[in-house]
Design a protein around this motif. Structure first.
Motif, mmCIF file in Angstrom:
data_model
loop_
_atom_site.group_PDB
_atom_site.id
_atom_site.type_symbol
_atom_site.label_atom_id
_atom_site.label_comp_id
_atom_site.label_asym_id
_atom_site.label_seq_id
_atom_site.Cartn_x
_atom_site.Cartn_y
_atom_site.Cartn_z
ATOM 1 N N GLN A 29 0.825 -1.206 0.000
ATOM 2 C CA GLN A 29 0.000 0.000 0.000
ATOM 3 C C GLN A 29 0.862 1.259 0.000
ATOM 4 O O GLN A 29 0.472 2.279 -0.554
ATOM 5 C CB GLN A 29 -0.946 0.006 1.189
ATOM 6 C CG GLN A 29 -2.097 -0.967 1.026
ATOM 7 C CD GLN A 29 -3.178 -0.768 2.063
ATOM 8 O OE1 GLN A 29 -3.038 0.016 2.995
ATOM 9 N NE2 GLN A 29 -4.274 -1.495 1.897
ATOM 10 N N LYS A 30 2.038 1.181 0.618
ATOM 11 C CA LYS A 30 2.933 2.337 0.676
ATOM 12 C C LYS A 30 3.451 2.725 -0.707
ATOM 13 O O LYS A 30 3.654 3.903 -0.998
ATOM 14 C CB LYS A 30 4.126 2.061 1.586
ATOM 15 C CG LYS A 30 3.795 2.047 3.059
ATOM 16 C CD LYS A 30 5.067 1.834 3.867
ATOM 17 C CE LYS A 30 4.778 1.873 5.347
ATOM 18 N NZ LYS A 30 6.008 1.731 6.143
ATOM 19 N N THR A 31 3.692 1.736 -1.552
ATOM 20 C CA THR A 31 4.282 2.011 -2.868
ATOM 21 C C THR A 31 3.278 1.876 -4.015
ATOM 22 O O THR A 31 3.638 2.073 -5.176
ATOM 23 C CB THR A 31 5.460 1.057 -3.135
ATOM 24 O OG1 THR A 31 4.984 -0.294 -3.123
ATOM 25 C CG2 THR A 31 6.559 1.229 -2.097
ATOM 26 N N ALA A 32 2.047 1.568 -3.700
ATOM 27 C CA ALA A 32 1.048 1.279 -4.734
ATOM 28 C C ALA A 32 0.865 2.433 -5.720
ATOM 29 O O ALA A 32 0.751 2.208 -6.929
ATOM 30 C CB ALA A 32 -0.288 0.917 -4.096
ATOM 31 N N LYS A 33 0.841 3.662 -5.222
ATOM 32 C CA LYS A 33 0.625 4.804 -6.112
ATOM 33 C C LYS A 33 1.748 4.928 -7.141
ATOM 34 O O LYS A 33 1.496 5.061 -8.342
ATOM 35 C CB LYS A 33 0.503 6.091 -5.308
ATOM 36 C CG LYS A 33 0.161 7.293 -6.146
ATOM 37 C CD LYS A 33 -0.063 8.527 -5.279
ATOM 38 C CE LYS A 33 -0.426 9.724 -6.135
ATOM 39 N NZ LYS A 33 -0.682 10.915 -5.338
ATOM 40 N N SER A 34 2.995 4.838 -6.680
ATOM 41 C CA SER A 34 4.117 4.990 -7.606
ATOM 42 C C SER A 34 4.270 3.767 -8.510
ATOM 43 O O SER A 34 4.569 3.905 -9.700
ATOM 44 C CB SER A 34 5.421 5.273 -6.857
ATOM 45 O OG SER A 34 5.733 4.213 -5.980
ATOM 46 N N ILE A 35 4.042 2.584 -7.974
ATOM 47 C CA ILE A 35 4.135 1.360 -8.782
ATOM 48 C C ILE A 35 3.043 1.367 -9.850
ATOM 49 O O ILE A 35 3.285 1.002 -11.005
ATOM 50 C CB ILE A 35 4.024 0.096 -7.900
ATOM 51 C CG1 ILE A 35 5.245 -0.053 -7.000
ATOM 52 C CG2 ILE A 35 3.815 -1.152 -8.749
ATOM 53 C CD1 ILE A 35 6.527 -0.374 -7.724
#
Length: 80
Positions: A29-35
């Motif tokens: 969830q922490k990296t979901a936006k950038s991924i």
């Protein structure tokens, strides 16, 4: 394309939301936006998504030939 990337693509086709699709595919969830944003820029993933969306669109919209065929049957009283 990795299985996780394919899951992302399939989820994106359903939702149109890159962040939620990344989460549903198993990314953090922490990296979901950038991924999610990054995955949409990868040529092989974009090609897969575009191809699937085109298939969906082609199957959802009647062609002119199909429409004329149905209208012809209605005019002739063969179809109600």
């Amino acid at each position: 394309m990795t299985p996780k990337q394919q899951k992302f693509c399939d989820e994106y086709i359903k939702t149109g939301n890159a962040t939620q699709s990344a989460i549903n595919a198993g990314y953090s969830q922490k990296t979901a936006k950038s991924i999610g944003a990054e995955n949409l820029t990868k040529p092989d993933l974009k090609k897969y998504i575009d191809s699937k969306l085109k298939d969906i669109s082609n199957n959802a919209i009647a062609t002119a030939e199909e429409t004329l065929g149905i209208l012809t049957k209605i005019v002739r009283g063969e179809h109600t």
